[in-house]
Design an enzyme around this catalytic site. Sequence first.
Site, PDB file in Angstrom:
ATOM      1  N   ARG A  20     -38.545  25.250 -15.936  1.00 12.87           N
ATOM      2  CA  ARG A  20     -39.191  24.420 -14.924  1.00 12.87           C
ATOM      3  C   ARG A  20     -40.419  25.133 -14.359  1.00 12.87           C
ATOM      4  NH1 ARG A  20     -35.156  20.577 -14.545  1.00 12.87           N
ATOM      5  NH2 ARG A  20     -34.758  19.678 -12.528  1.00 12.87           N
ATOM      6  N   LYS A  59     -36.902  11.024 -20.673  1.00 11.95           N
ATOM      7  CA  LYS A  59     -36.710  12.341 -21.302  1.00 11.95           C
ATOM      8  C   LYS A  59     -35.267  12.564 -21.752  1.00 11.95           C
ATOM      9  CE  LYS A  59     -36.671  15.720 -18.335  1.00 11.95           C
ATOM     10  NZ  LYS A  59     -35.285  16.232 -18.215  1.00 11.95           N
ATOM     11  N   ARG A  84     -43.023  11.173  -6.175  1.00 12.64           N
ATOM     12  CA  ARG A  84     -42.288  12.069  -7.078  1.00 12.64           C
ATOM     13  C   ARG A  84     -43.120  12.396  -8.317  1.00 12.64           C
ATOM     14  NH1 ARG A  84     -37.156   8.648  -8.108  1.00 12.64           N
ATOM     15  NH2 ARG A  84     -36.534  10.254  -9.572  1.00 12.64           N
ATOM     16  N   ARG A 120     -31.446   3.121  -5.480  1.00 12.66           N
ATOM     17  CA  ARG A 120     -31.475   4.421  -4.808  1.00 12.66           C
ATOM     18  C   ARG A 120     -32.710   4.499  -3.920  1.00 12.66           C
ATOM     19  NH1 ARG A 120     -30.807   8.862  -9.483  1.00 12.66           N
ATOM     20  NH2 ARG A 120     -32.578   9.602  -8.301  1.00 12.66           N
ATOM     21  N   ARG A 172     -34.338  -0.074 -11.436  1.00  8.30           N
ATOM     22  CA  ARG A 172     -33.054   0.587 -11.710  1.00  8.30           C
ATOM     23  C   ARG A 172     -32.040   0.247 -10.617  1.00  8.30           C
ATOM     24  NH1 ARG A 172     -32.895   6.956 -13.022  1.00  8.30           N
ATOM     25  NH2 ARG A 172     -33.486   7.222 -10.848  1.00  8.30           N
TER      26      ARG A 172
HETATM   27  P1  AMP Z   1     -32.065  17.653 -13.410  1.00 13.69           P
HETATM   28  O1  AMP Z   1     -30.800  16.973 -13.831  1.00 13.69           O
HETATM   29  O2  AMP Z   1     -32.801  18.308 -14.540  1.00 13.69           O
HETATM   30  O3  AMP Z   1     -32.956  16.770 -12.570  1.00 13.69           O
HETATM   31  O4  AMP Z   1     -31.620  18.864 -12.456  1.00 13.69           O
HETATM   32  C1  AMP Z   1     -30.873  18.632 -11.287  1.00 13.69           C
HETATM   33  C2  AMP Z   1     -30.965  19.827 -10.351  1.00 13.69           C
HETATM   34  O5  AMP Z   1     -30.463  20.998 -10.990  1.00 13.69           O
HETATM   35  C3  AMP Z   1     -32.383  20.194  -9.920  1.00 13.69           C
HETATM   36  O6  AMP Z   1     -32.804  19.451  -8.802  1.00 13.69           O
HETATM   37  C4  AMP Z   1     -32.221  21.672  -9.587  1.00 13.69           C
HETATM   38  O7  AMP Z   1     -31.608  21.842  -8.325  1.00 13.69           O
HETATM   39  C5  AMP Z   1     -31.241  22.139 -10.647  1.00 13.69           C
HETATM   40  N1  AMP Z   1     -31.932  22.622 -11.874  1.00 13.69           N
HETATM   41  C6  AMP Z   1     -31.853  22.094 -13.124  1.00 13.69           C
HETATM   42  N2  AMP Z   1     -32.598  22.795 -13.993  1.00 13.69           N
HETATM   43  C7  AMP Z   1     -33.170  23.798 -13.290  1.00 13.69           C
HETATM   44  C8  AMP Z   1     -34.060  24.849 -13.605  1.00 13.69           C
HETATM   45  N3  AMP Z   1     -34.552  25.020 -14.851  1.00 13.69           N
HETATM   46  N4  AMP Z   1     -34.432  25.694 -12.613  1.00 13.69           N
HETATM   47  C9  AMP Z   1     -33.974  25.558 -11.377  1.00 13.69           C
HETATM   48  N5  AMP Z   1     -33.150  24.574 -10.992  1.00 13.69           N
HETATM   49  C10 AMP Z   1     -32.734  23.700 -11.934  1.00 13.69           C
END
Ligand code: AMP
Length: 222
Positions: free
Chosen positions: A92, A17, A175, A164, A131
């Site tokens: 989300r 993505k 996941r 990881r 990875r």
């Molecule tokens: P990501 O890089 O998109 O996997 O986001 C990393 C972390 O940021 C997630 O595990 C959440 O803790 C927080 N986060 C990112 N986007 C959101 C969202 N739309 N709503 C709530 N938490 C978010």
Amino acid sequence: MEEMWRLVIMGAPGAGKGTLAERISGELGIAHIATGDILRAAVEAGTKLGQEAQKYLEAGELVPDEVVNGIVGERLAQEDCVRGFLLDGFPRTVEQAKALNGILTGRGEELSRVLVVEVEPEVIVRRLSGRRVCLNCGATYQVETLPPRVEGVCDICGGKLVQRPDDQPATIRHRLVVYEEQTKPLIEYYEQQGLVTRVDNSGAIGMAVEAALAALRAGSEK
Ligand code: AMP
């Protein structure tokens, strides 16, 4: 008339993505807004927002809606969004999707499309379990498609490459199940509005980029 794109991109962990978002926003000349990146940068900089968000990020939990909605509202008001934007990592939840709707409606705007990136689960397991991440600088490699010059050693800094813990096959499958459960209502919400375009990213990334752009442009001519 100049095209105006207001997009959301969604996809499972390992679906590619982030890369697709980068390429599509670049091609369309629109702002790429990744809420995870914004939150990580705020934590790094130690701002008030960062201090608030830190514990959620560390626990891998969602940051409260009012915090994230506020960030997105402010970010969308910045000047680089005039030609449009691609939201990556937001919304989300259905609640966040409704908040986004509210922000856009308030400005007399609406979403153009929601891109859902799809990849066969087994392809994701193969990609993620191959990875490797540098313990020292964080650079990432892929044993099949992007191997380091010397096995187990980072090309950039010479650091040690590791897998990881959450990239083990059993954890990856878990996941994916969690992702599926969490995003299903959100995809359904956008399906009902006829906004969803599915993009298959099981093959080469360039093909997925082309397919997404073609689908967007075809939709805009309707
Ligand atoms: P990501 O890089 O998109 O996997 O986001 C990393 C972390 O940021 C997630 O595990 C959440 O803790 C927080 N986060 C990112 N986007 C959101 C969202 N739309 N709503 C709530 N938490 C978010």
